[in-house]
Design a protein around this motif. Structure first.
Motif, PDB file in Angstrom:
ATOM      1  N   VAL A  74       1.075  -1.289  -0.452  1.00  0.00           N
ATOM      2  CA  VAL A  74       0.190   0.143  -0.054  1.00  0.00           C
ATOM      3  C   VAL A  74       1.097   1.119  -0.393  1.00  0.00           C
ATOM      4  CG1 VAL A  74      -2.081  -0.854   0.786  1.00  0.00           C
ATOM      5  CG2 VAL A  74      -0.056  -0.259   2.472  1.00  0.00           C
ATOM      6  N   ASN A  75       0.335   2.125  -0.923  1.00  0.00           N
ATOM      7  CA  ASN A  75       1.070   3.389  -0.783  1.00  0.00           C
ATOM      8  C   ASN A  75       1.035   4.155   0.675  1.00  0.00           C
ATOM      9  OD1 ASN A  75       2.547   5.545  -2.320  1.00  0.00           O
ATOM     10  ND2 ASN A  75       0.558   7.164  -2.135  1.00  0.00           N
ATOM     11  N   GLN A  76       1.736   4.873   0.689  1.00  0.00           N
ATOM     12  CA  GLN A  76       2.737   4.717   2.085  1.00  0.00           C
ATOM     13  C   GLN A  76       1.838   6.253   2.443  1.00  0.00           C
ATOM     14  OE1 GLN A  76       5.034   8.667   2.781  1.00  0.00           O
ATOM     15  NE2 GLN A  76       7.069   7.000   2.066  1.00  0.00           N
TER      16      GLN A  76
ATOM     17  N   LYS B 326       1.538  10.329   5.938  1.00  0.00           N
ATOM     18  CA  LYS B 326       0.580  11.399   4.988  1.00  0.00           C
ATOM     19  C   LYS B 326       1.180  11.440   3.625  1.00  0.00           C
ATOM     20  CE  LYS B 326      -1.524  16.394   5.124  1.00  0.00           C
ATOM     21  NZ  LYS B 326      -0.819  17.628   4.811  1.00  0.00           N
ATOM     22  N   SER B 327      -0.165  10.893   2.565  1.00  0.00           N
ATOM     23  CA  SER B 327       0.329  10.809   1.431  1.00  0.00           C
ATOM     24  C   SER B 327       0.584  12.295   0.880  1.00  0.00           C
ATOM     25  CB  SER B 327      -0.391  10.003   0.467  1.00  0.00           C
ATOM     26  OG  SER B 327      -1.603  10.178   0.699  1.00  0.00           O
ATOM     27  N   GLY B 328       1.461  11.349  -0.397  1.00  0.00           N
ATOM     28  CA  GLY B 328       1.611  13.306  -1.029  1.00  0.00           C
ATOM     29  C   GLY B 328       2.949  13.751  -0.620  1.00  0.00           C
ATOM     30  N   THR B 329       3.629  13.517   1.133  1.00  0.00           N
ATOM     31  CA  THR B 329       4.464  14.044   1.792  1.00  0.00           C
ATOM     32  C   THR B 329       5.609  13.485   1.947  1.00  0.00           C
ATOM     33  OG1 THR B 329       3.585  13.423   3.991  1.00  0.00           O
ATOM     34  CG2 THR B 329       3.400  15.429   2.566  1.00  0.00           C
ATOM     35  N   ALA B 330       6.394  13.575   2.575  1.00  0.00           N
ATOM     36  CA  ALA B 330       7.966  12.637   2.674  1.00  0.00           C
ATOM     37  C   ALA B 330       7.282  12.049   4.354  1.00  0.00           C
ATOM     38  CB  ALA B 330       8.735  13.270   3.099  1.00  0.00           C
TER      39      ALA B 330
END
Lengths: 192, 373, 527
Positions: A74-76, B326-330
Motif C-alpha cells: 500500500v502506498n505511504q 501523509k500521502s504526497g509528502t515525505a
C-alpha cells in the motif's frame, strides 16, 4: 546595407525554425504516449494495460511449470490492509488461475483506491494475460469494510523457456481525493 | 629466516589486496563481479594502449616538430587512406570490446529459478527487507551514531557503512532481489556483488546474486534521494546455508515473541518518565532526520513539531499521521515500522518535549485502539 | 566592464548612446558578445564558489560546515549554473563575437533578438539564485531533477526553478536561431559552406541541436510543474504515470546537451592547433562529417544514463553499441589534430598550451566515457565519483579549457592589446596541475565505491577527498589569475597587430585590432 535582398529569407528561416521549436516542444509531450506504446510492445518496466485477452482456445503446456509470486503494497499514508490470499501459485503456461486479493479499509471513512500493477521480469508482462482483474477499475471500500477481489489470469504458452518465476506486484494508491463526495457516496453499497 | 619471510609476505598479501581495492574496482565475491572486474581491466588496458599511441605521437610532434628546433611546416592536409584506416581500426577494436561486454551482460540477465527471494524496499532514508518464502521482514537503518557524524565522537571503522539489522543471505544459493520504493527513486548497490538496481516507486525491478564466500558486504544507496541520501547504507551478511536456516528460524521466533509481547503490553500502562525516555530514543532514530532533534524541522521542507497545533492539541490526528503517514509528502507511515510501545512513547515524547508541555501520555493500548477502530 | 566600454567607445564612429543604456539597448554583435562573456565568467565564479562549498564540506568525513539539505542545493545549483550559466553563454558570446567576423558579415542576422536573448539571462539566474534564500531552500534534487524527488518531495522553490529554466531555454533557442540565420544568409560572397571555419561549422550544428532539444527540456520542466501543482501524473505511478519516463524525456534532451557543450570546443581547437602549428588543419572535410555524425548519434544514446533503471537486455545492448560508436567520430577528430601537429612548426603560446591540454584531457574523459558505455561495468560505475570525474574531465578540462584557449587566442583581436604571456602561462600551468589534482583522484574514489552527491563518506575515502579538495581550492584560485590577465589586457599592454599569430588564418585577422565597432560593412571577397 548589402544584405538587404536577403531579408525576406531571414523571415522564412526564422519561421521554419520557430515551427521546429514548437514541434519539438510538442514532441516532448508526445513522448508520453509514445513511451506507453513502447512499454506495451517491449514489456519495458513491467507495465501493461492488458485486459483484452478472451478465453480463446489455447493449449495448456503441462511440460512446464512456472512459479507466479504475488506482492502487495500500500502506498505511504494509505491505511488499508491489502494482501493476496496465497503468496504464490505454480501454473502451467496456458492454464487459467484465479487468485483472490483481500483488502480492508481500516479507517472510519469511505475510500476509493486504485491498484497499480508491475511485473518482474519486465519481459514476462508480455505473456501475462489477465482475464479479469480488480486493477482494471478503481476499488471503492466503505469505512471498516473488507473485500475479496478476484484476479483471473493465464500465462501465454509462448512465454520464453528461460522464465521460471514471474512476480506480479500491486501497489494500492488512495484515490479518494480525486472523486467528489457525491460520487464517492454513489460508489458505496447502500447497506452501509 | 625463510619462515619469517613467508609469514611477513602472508601478512602483507591481504594488505596489498586491500590497497588495490581502495583505488580500483572490487573483484567482489561472486562469479559475475569477477567477470565485471575482468571486463573493467580489459577495457582499461585497451584505453591505456590507445592513449599511449595517440599521446606518444602527439608528444613526439610536440618535442620534435617545434619552430624553435627549426622545423619547417609540411604542407599535407588530407589523406583519404589514412582517414579510412583510423576509422576502421577503432571500429575493429570496438567490436573486440563489445563481444565480452555482451556475453557478460547476458550472463547477468540469467532468469533461472532462485532459491531465496527478498523484497527490497527503499524509503527516505532506510531499506526494508522482506523474505518472500517466510514471514520475516524488517527495516535496516544506519547504525552510526549522530555524535560521530557531528565529529563529537571518534569515527568507527565502518563509519556510515553500518546498519542496525543487516540483510542475511545464504552462500552458494541464488538469491533474487525484487527492488522497489515507497517514495522517491533509490538505488540498491552492493559493489562486491556487482549489483546496482534502481528502486522505482510503484514498479518492481529485479536483480540476483550468488555469493561464494561467507562474509559481511557493504554498499550504499546510489541515487540521490533527498536530504539523507548519504546516510542509507546497505549491509549484507552471507552465511552458510545451515547458519542461514537457523538464523531465519530464530528471526521467525523473535518476530512471534514480539507480537505476543505487544499483546501483553496492551494491558499495561507506562509511566511518563519511561515513555519520555523511550520516546526520545525512538524520536532520534526515526524522526529527527527531518523534524530535527530540537523539534523545529526545516521551514518550508519539514514542518516543525515544537508548538505545532496538531502536536499540542488534536491527539487523534497526531496518532493518525504517525501511524499512517501523509500521502504526497515525505511523512512515512510508522505504524508498520515501530512497535505499539514505541509509537506510544514517541507520540508522548512529541507532545511533551521542547516546551510542548501537554502533560498527556499515550499508551500502547490507545494506539492499538486507533489502529483497529 | 567600464574599461571595455572606454576601449570600444574610441572606435565607435556612430552616435551610440553612452553609459548603461548603450549596453541595455545595444544590438551590436561585439557588445553583446562581450556581455555574454562577462556574464558567463561571473557565473563561472558563482558556480565555482558553490563547488568550493562542496569541496570544503568534503575535505573531511563528518559534517562540518553545511547541513545535507544545503549541500544538495549546492550540488544542484552548481550544476545548473555551470551548464546553463557558464559554459553555454560563453559559447554564445564567442559565437556572437566571432561568427560574423569569420564569415565576413557585418553583424548577426537578427540583432534585436540578439539583445533580448542576452538580457533575459540575468533575470533567469537572478531567479534561480534568489530561490536559494526561500523558505525551504532552493532546488535540492540534482541538476537532473529526477521525479518524484523534484515533484512530490521538493520544496516550493521548484516553481522558480522551472520558471528560470524556461527563460534559459528561450534565451538559448533565440541565440541558436540567430546563429543559424546568420550562417545561412550572411556569408560573404565566395564563403561556401565547405569553406567556413570549423568554429562556424561546429556552432551551426550545435545550434540545430539546441533547437531540437531545448524545447524538450521545456516540456520536461513543464510536466514537473504540472505534476507538482496542477494534479497531473506524468511521473506518478498512482495516476498511470512512470517516474522512469521522466528520465527518458530528460536524457533525450540531456545527451545532445552534452554535445552542445563540447562541439563548439572542437571548432575552437581546430582553429588554434593549425595556427600554432603553422600548418593547415588536417582532414577539414572529415572534421565536418565527424561533427555531424556525433550530433546525429547523440539522439540515439540517451538511455546509457539509465542502465540501472532496469531495461530489457536488447535495449541495454542497443544503447551500449550506439554509445561505443560515438568514440569513432570523436577519435577521428583527435587523430586529425595530432596529424595537424605532425611535422608542423609549433610554438607554445598560452592558447596553444590550453589547446594541447584540451586534446589530452578531453581524450582521457573520452576513455572513461568509453568505459562507462559498457553496460555491465556501468552497473558498478553508475552514480559514483567515477562518473563525476568523467564529466568534469570533459566539461572542465574539455569545454572550459577550450573557452580559455579561445579567450587567449582572440583577446588581442577584442582588446587591441597582447595579454601578458607570462601571466597567461602561469594561469595555464596552475590550472593544468590543479585540475588534475582535483579530478584525477575522483576516478579512484568512484572505483573504490564512493557514490556521488553525498555530503559525508566512509573513512576509506578520506585521503582521496582531501587531495581532491586541495586541488579544487587551487583550481578555484587559479581562475583569479585569468581575471587579472583579462583586466590587465583590457586596460592596456603591448599593441596588438591585426594578425598577432603567425600561423592564424581567417577573416577575423584581416581587420585591425581591436576590431572596429563595425566590421565588414562591405563584404570581403572570399576566394
Amino acid at each position: 546595407m548589402s544584405e538587404q535582398p536577403t531579408r525576406p529569407d531571414n523571415t522564412r528561416i526564422v519561421r521554419r525554425l520557430l515551427l521546429t521549436v514548437i514541434g519539438m516542444f510538442a514532441f516532448g509531450f508526445a513522448l508520453v504516449p509514445l513511451y506507453d506504446v513502447f512499454c506495451d510492445i517491449t514489456g519495458f518496466n513491467g507495465r501493461f494495460t492488458d485486459g483484452q485477452a478472451a478465453a480463446n482456445t489455447r493449449s495448456v503446456d503441462t511440460s512446464r511449470t512456472i512459479n507466479v509470486q504475488f506482492i502487495t503494497r500500500v502506498n505511504q499514508g494509505m491505511p488499508w490492509d491489502f494482501a493476496p490470499e496465497v503468496t504464490s501459485v505454480r501454473v502451467h503456461p496456458g492454464e487459467t488461475k484465479v487468485v483472490n486479493f483481500l483488502a480492508k479499509n481500516r479507517t472510519g471513512k469511505n475510500m476509493v483506491a486504485q491498484a497499480i500493477p508491475s511485473v518482474a521480469p519486465g519481459e514476462a508482462s508480455l505473456y501475462l494475460n489477465k482475464v479479469e482483474c480488480f486493477c482494471f477499475n478503481q476499488q471503492p471500500l466503505a469505512a471498516g469494510d473488507n473485500v475479496a477481489m478476484p484476479m483471473q489470469f493465464y500465462l501465454d504458452p509462448e512465454i520464453p523457456a528461460d522464465i521460471h518465476t514471474v512476480t506480479l506486484s500491486y501497489t494500492m494508491y488512495d484515490m479518494t481525493e480525486n472523486v467528489t463526495p457525491d460520487a464517492l457516496a454513489a460508489l458505496m453499497p447502500t447497506t452501509n | 629466516m625463510s619462515i619469517k619471510l613467508i609469514t611477513a609476505l602472508m601478512a602483507m598479501a591481504p594488505m596489498a589486496a586491500q590497497a588495490s581495492s581502495q583505488y580500483n574496482l572490487t573483484q567482489g565475491v561472486t562469479d559475475i563481479s569477477q567477470r565485471v572486474f575482468d571486463l573493467h581491466m580489459t577495457i582499461f588496458y585497451i584505453c591505456c594502449a590507445i592513449g599511449l599511441i595517440v599521446f606518444g605521437a602527439m608528444f613526439w610532434a610536440v618535442i620534435h616538430h617545434r619552430k624553435s628546433k627549426g622545423s619547417k611546416p609540411a604542407s599535407f592536409h588530407e589523406n583519404v587512406k589514412v582517414e579510412i584506416l583510423w576509422t576502421v581500426i577503432p571500429f575493429v577494436i570496438l567490436i573486440g570490446m563489445a563481444i565480452p561486454a555482451t556475453s557478460t551482460l547476458i550472463a547477468m540477465e540469467d532468469t533461472s529459478e532462485a532459491d531465496v527471494t527478498v523484497l527490497v524496499t527503499g524509503s527516505q532514508w532506510k531499506w526494508h527487507y522482506k523474505y518472500l518464502e517466510s514471514d520475516v521482514e524488517y527495516f535496516s537503518l544506519l547504525a552510526t551514531q549522530r555524535e560521530q557524524i557531528e565529529n563529537k565522537l571518534e569515527k568507527g571503522e565502518n563509519y556510515l557503512l553500518e546498519v542496525d539489522r543487516p540483510l542475511v543471505i545464504p552462500t552458494g544459493k541464488k538469491v533474487r532481489f525484487l527492488i522497489t520504493s515507497d517514495d522517491v527513486i533509490h538505488s540498491w548497490w552492493v559493489p562486491d556483488f556487482a549489483v546496482k538496481k534502481d528502486a522505482n516507486p510503484g514498479f518492481i525491478n529485479e536483480a540476483w546474486t550468488q555469493v561464494n564466500e561467507p562474509g559481511i558486504y557493504r554498499g550504499q544507496c546510489a541515487e540521490l534521494c533527498g536530504k539523507d541520501h548519504g546516510y542509507m547504507p546497505v549491509v549484507v551478511i552471507a552465511k552458510s546455508p545451515a547458519d542461514y536456516e537457523s538464523w531465519l528460524a530464530e528471526q521467525e521466533e523473535i518476530q512471534r515473541q514480539a507480537k505476543a509481547e505487544e499483546q501483553r503490553l496492551l494491558a499495561m500502562s507506562m509511566e511518563m518518565d519511561e515513555l519520555m525516555e523511550l520516546g526520545e530514543r525512538v524520536y532520534i532514530g526515526s524522526c529527527a532526520a527531518c523534524h530535527q532533534a530540537n523539534g523545529e524541522g526545516i521551514p518550508g521542507v519539514f514542518p516543525g513539531l515544537k508548538g505545532s497545533a496538531m502536536v499540542t492539541s488534536d491527539m487523534d490526528a497526531h496518532i493518525d499521521i504517525v501511524v499512517n503517514g501523509k500521502s504526497g509528502t515525505a511523512m512515512q507511515a510508522f505504524g508498520n515500522q515501530l512497535s505499539l510501545k514505541e509509537l506510544a512513547a514517541v507520540i508522548t515524547y512529541e507532545r511533551n518535549a521542547w516546551g510542548n508541555n501537554t502533560g498527556e501520555t499515550v499508551q500502547a493500548a490507545d494506539v492499538n485502539a486507533f489502529m483497529n477502530q | 566592464m567600464s574599461t571595455v566600454v572606454g576601449e570600444m567607445d574610441q572606435h565607435d564612429h556612430h552616435h551610440a548612446p553612452s553609459g548603461i543604456s548603450r549596453w541595455l539597448f545595444t544590438t551590436n554583435h561585439k557588445d553583446i558578445g562581450s556581455m555574454y562573456l562577462w556574464f558567463s565568467f561571473i557565473m563561472f565564479l558563482v558556480g565555482g564558489s558553490m563547488a568550493m562549498v562542496i569541496r570544503a564540506e568534503l575535505f573531511q568525513p563528518g559534517l562540518q560546515l553545511v547541513d545535507p539539505h544545503f549541500f544538495n542545493q549546492m550540488t544542484t545549483v552548481h550544476g545548473l549554473i555551470m551548464v546553463f550559466g557558464a559554459v553555454m553563454p560563453a559559447f554564445t558570446g564567442l559565437a556572437n563575437w566571432m561568427i560574423p567576423m569569420m564569415i565576413g558579415a557585418p553583424d548577426m542576422a537578427l540583432p534585436r533578438m540578439n539583445n533580448w536573448s542576452f538580457w533575459i539571462l540575468p533575470f533567469a539566474f537572478a531567479i534561480l539564485l534568489a530561490s536559494l534564500f526561500m523558505e525551504g531552500g532552493g532546488p535540492a534534487f540534482g541538476w537532473t531533477f529526477y521525479a518524484p524527488l523534484s515533484t512530490t518531495y521538493s520544496s516550493d522553490s521548484t516553481a522558480l526553478f522551472v520558471f528560470s529554466v524556461h527563460i534559459m531555454g528561450i534565451s538559448s533557442i533565440m541565440g541558436a536561431i540567430n546563429v543559424i540565420v546568420t550562417i545561412m544568409n550572411m556569408r560573404a560572397p565566395g564563403m561556401s559552406y565547405m569553406k567556413m571555419p570549423l568554429f562556424v561549422w561546429t556552432w551551426f550544428i550545435t545550434a540545430f541541436l539546441l533547437i531540437a532539444v531545448m524545447p524538450v527540456l521545456a516540456g520536461a520542466v513543464t510536466m514537473v510543474l504540472t505534476d507538482k501543482y496542477f494534479g497531473t501524473s506524468f511521473f506518478d505511478a498512482a495516476g498511470g504515470g512512470d517516474p522512469v519516463m521522466f528520465q527518458h524525456i530528460f536524457w533525450f534532451f540531456g545527451h545532445p546537451e552534452v554535445y552542445i557543450m563540447i562541439l563548439p570546443s572542437f571548432g575552437i581547437i581546430s582553429a588554434i592547433i593549425p595556427a600554432f602549428s603553422r600548418k593547415r588543419l588536417f582532414g577539414y572535410a572529415s572534421m565536418v562529417y565527424a561533427t555531424a555524425a556525433i550530433a546525429g548519434l547523440s539522439f540515439l544514446v540517451w538511455a546509457h544514463h539509465m542502465f540501472t533503471t532496469g531495461m530489457p537486455v536488447f535495449a541495454e545492448l542497443f544503447f551500449m553499441y550506439c554509445t561505443m560508436l560515438i568514440s569513432i567520430p570523436t577519435g577521428v577528430k583527435v587523430f586529425n589534430w595530432v596529424a595537424t601537429m605532425w611535422r608542423g612548426a609549433m610554438t607554445f603560446e598560452t592558447p596553444m598550451l590550453f589547446a594541447l591540454a584540451f586534446v589530452i584531457l578531453f581524450t582521457i574523459g573520452g576513455f572513461s566515457g568509453l568505459m562507462l558505455a559498457i553496460t555491465p561495468i556501468d552497473f558498478q560505475y553508475h552514480d559514483t565519483y567515477f562518473v563525476v570525474a568523467h564529466f568534469h574531465y570533459v566539461l572542465v578540462s574539455g569545454a572550459i579549457f577550450s573557452i580559455m584557449a579561445a579567450a587567449y587566442y582572440w583577446l588581442p583581436k577584442w582588446t587591441g592589446h597582447m595579454y601578458d604571456e607570462k601571466l597567461g602561462k602561469l594561469h595555464f600551468w596552475a590550472s593544468l596541475i590543479s585540475v588534475n589534482v582535483l579530478f584525477f583522484p575522483m576516478h579512484f574514489a568512484g572505483l573504490a565505491g564512493m557514490p556521488r552527491r553525498i555530503p559525508d563518506y566512509s573513512l576509506a575515502f578520506a585521503d582521496i577527498n582531501q587531495i581532491v579538495s586541495i586541488g579544487g581550492f587551487a583550481f578555484g584560485l587559479s581562475q583569479l589569475i585569468f581575471l587579472w590577465v583579462v583586466i590587465k589586457c583590457v586596460k592596456g599592454g603591448e599593441k596588438a597587430p591585426a594578425k598577432p599569430w603567425e600561423g592564424a588564418e581567417g577573416l577575423e585577422w584581416t581587420v585591425p585590432s581591436p576590431a572596429p565597432y563595425h566590421t565588414f560593412d562591405t563584404p570581403p571577397e572570399v576566394k
